[in-house]
Motif scaffolding. Structure first.
Motif, mmCIF file in Angstrom:
data_model
loop_
_atom_site.group_PDB
_atom_site.id
_atom_site.type_symbol
_atom_site.label_atom_id
_atom_site.label_comp_id
_atom_site.label_asym_id
_atom_site.label_seq_id
_atom_site.Cartn_x
_atom_site.Cartn_y
_atom_site.Cartn_z
ATOM 1 N N ALA A 280 0.832 -1.208 0.000
ATOM 2 C CA ALA A 280 0.000 0.000 0.000
ATOM 3 C C ALA A 280 0.863 1.253 0.000
ATOM 4 O O ALA A 280 0.562 2.257 -0.688
ATOM 5 C CB ALA A 280 -0.938 -0.024 1.210
ATOM 6 N N ASP A 281 1.931 1.235 0.774
ATOM 7 C CA ASP A 281 2.830 2.388 0.840
ATOM 8 C C ASP A 281 3.488 2.646 -0.515
ATOM 9 O O ASP A 281 3.650 3.811 -0.941
ATOM 10 C CB ASP A 281 3.905 2.166 1.906
ATOM 11 N N VAL A 283 2.401 1.903 -3.585
ATOM 12 C CA VAL A 283 1.490 2.403 -4.625
ATOM 13 C C VAL A 283 0.755 3.659 -4.171
ATOM 14 O O VAL A 283 0.003 4.266 -4.947
ATOM 15 C CB VAL A 283 0.481 1.322 -5.045
ATOM 16 N N GLY A 284 0.927 4.041 -2.900
ATOM 17 C CA GLY A 284 0.329 5.279 -2.403
ATOM 18 C C GLY A 284 -1.163 5.208 -2.200
ATOM 19 O O GLY A 284 -1.853 6.225 -2.325
ATOM 20 N N ARG A 285 -1.653 4.036 -1.897
ATOM 21 C CA ARG A 285 -3.077 3.851 -1.616
ATOM 22 C C ARG A 285 -3.235 3.182 -0.252
ATOM 23 O O ARG A 285 -2.340 2.467 0.213
ATOM 24 C CB ARG A 285 -3.742 2.976 -2.673
ATOM 25 N N SER A 286 -4.410 3.398 0.355
ATOM 26 C CA SER A 286 -4.677 2.673 1.609
ATOM 27 C C SER A 286 -5.082 1.237 1.277
ATOM 28 O O SER A 286 -5.513 0.933 0.151
ATOM 29 C CB SER A 286 -5.806 3.343 2.396
ATOM 30 N N ARG A 287 -4.959 0.374 2.249
ATOM 31 C CA ARG A 287 -5.339 -1.039 2.033
ATOM 32 C C ARG A 287 -6.838 -1.147 1.760
ATOM 33 O O ARG A 287 -7.274 -2.012 0.988
ATOM 34 C CB ARG A 287 -4.936 -1.867 3.258
ATOM 35 N N GLU A 288 -7.633 -0.252 2.366
ATOM 36 C CA GLU A 288 -9.078 -0.263 2.156
ATOM 37 C C GLU A 288 -9.417 0.135 0.708
ATOM 38 O O GLU A 288 -10.296 -0.467 0.075
ATOM 39 C CB GLU A 288 -9.783 0.681 3.137
ATOM 40 N N GLU A 289 -8.695 1.131 0.181
ATOM 41 C CA GLU A 289 -8.906 1.558 -1.196
ATOM 42 C C GLU A 289 -8.550 0.433 -2.166
ATOM 43 O O GLU A 289 -9.286 0.164 -3.121
ATOM 44 C CB GLU A 289 -8.052 2.783 -1.517
ATOM 45 N N LEU A 290 -7.425 -0.189 -1.918
ATOM 46 C CA LEU A 290 -6.960 -1.246 -2.814
ATOM 47 C C LEU A 290 -7.924 -2.434 -2.849
ATOM 48 O O LEU A 290 -8.033 -3.114 -3.864
ATOM 49 C CB LEU A 290 -5.559 -1.724 -2.388
ATOM 50 N N LEU A 293 -10.205 -2.202 -5.733
ATOM 51 C CA LEU A 293 -9.612 -2.061 -7.053
ATOM 52 C C LEU A 293 -9.123 -3.402 -7.610
ATOM 53 O O LEU A 293 -8.986 -4.382 -6.872
ATOM 54 C CB LEU A 293 -8.425 -1.072 -6.982
ATOM 55 N N GLU A 297 -6.216 -1.808 -12.506
ATOM 56 C CA GLU A 297 -6.489 -0.408 -12.153
ATOM 57 C C GLU A 297 -5.366 0.213 -11.345
ATOM 58 O O GLU A 297 -5.117 1.391 -11.399
ATOM 59 C CB GLU A 297 -7.806 -0.340 -11.358
#
Length: 297
Positions: A280-281, A283-290, A293, A297
């Motif tokens: 997550a760190d 790709v710059g996304r939170s685990r919840e966002e990922l 997806l 994406e």
């Protein structure tokens, strides 16, 4: 008893001096037919029983004071009935044989009930000793009345050893309170049975994980006659579940603590099934966002 047939015969049994009307209900033949053919009665006995019955009546005419036997007869419609015959000699003061008297009782229903009960007991006994599951019959105070060999195998005791124990002694100390509470609801007439997972202690000290089912057999007045207990050893299953759970926890710990980014995606959709924090760190996304997806994406 008016359903019983009463008869009187001559000393040599060749003459029917009296027979009560109940004869007709039991034999399905008229009193007149028996009086007209006094010796024909033996033909109504089924062949398998005839020799035994005639031999018993021969002892009565030869001097035996009485007889009591059970045998089968065939009615004119082909129905087979069971009868109990009790015969007695009647003698005068000079010990001369005057006549024979007897009572015949239709015991067909009793025989059928006994046969059904015997069949049921044999069937239960075959299931009891089949060895598919541990089984016990206990008293309301949890003392053993019957034990099958599978229960002995599970708990590691011989039959005689187990008869000296009771259900509570064999239960793991940490499970006694919960099981006793359920058992007291049964003995207190609040329910007839229960199922639960609990632990037992084998003779060698090892713990047995088990699923039990308990059911009370009650008399007509509602009091408990006995209690049937079934015990299935699920120790291997529980150990496998624990091993799998431990493995999953180890994997999760390694997954979450990995120094590199790690992700799992569903094969058909490409949607992320799980990702670790390092991924997550990166790709710059939170685990919840990922989790919403796909890999594309």
């Amino acid at each position: 008893n008016i359903t019983d047939a009463f008869w009187i015969r001559s000393p040599d049994m060749s003459e029917v001096q009296y027979v009560s009307p109940a004869f007709e209900k039991i034999w399905g033949r008229t009193v007149q037919s028996l009086q007209a053919n006094p010796l024909e009665w033996s033909e109504f006995i089924i062949p398998a029983d005839r020799a035994r019955v005639l031999a018993a009546f021969a002892t009565l005419t030869a001097g035996a004071p009485s007889l009591d036997l059970e045998y089968r007869i065939v009615r004119p419609d082909g129905e087979i009935r069971w009868v109990r015959v009790r015969g007695f000699q009647v003698r005068n003061e000079a010990n001369q044989l005057l006549r024979h008297i007897g009572i015949v009782t239709d015991i067909t229903e009793r025989i059928q009930v006994e046969s059904a009960l015997r069949t049921s007991e044999e069937r239960f006994r075959s299931y009891f000793e089949l060895g598919l599951i541990g089984m016990a019959i206990t008293s309301p105070t949890q003392g053993f009345l019957e034990i099958n060999y599978e229960l002995c195998r599970i708990l590691g005791y011989g039959r005689e050893e187990l008869f000296q124990k009771n259900w509570v002694e064999l239960t793991h100390p940490d499970d006694r309170a919960a099981e006793s509470a359920m058992f007291e609801r049964v003995t207190g007439n609040k329910m007839d049975g229960y199922s639960m997972q609990m632990r037992f202690l084998r003779k060698d000290g090892r713990v047995v994980q088990a699923m039990i089912a308990v059911k009370a057999a009650r008399r007509k007045d509602g009091t408990i006659d006995h209690i049937v207990g079934l015990l299935q050893d699920i120790t291997e299953q529980k150990e496998s579940e624990n091993a799998l759970r431990a493995s999953e926890q180890r994997f999760k710990a390694l997954f979450d603590q990995a120094a590199v980014g790690v992700a799992q995606a569903e094969a058909m959709t490409g949607r992320f099934a799980q990702v670790n924090q390092r991924f997550a760190d990166i790709v710059g996304r939170s685990r919840e966002e990922l989790a919403q997806l796909t890999f594309g994406e």
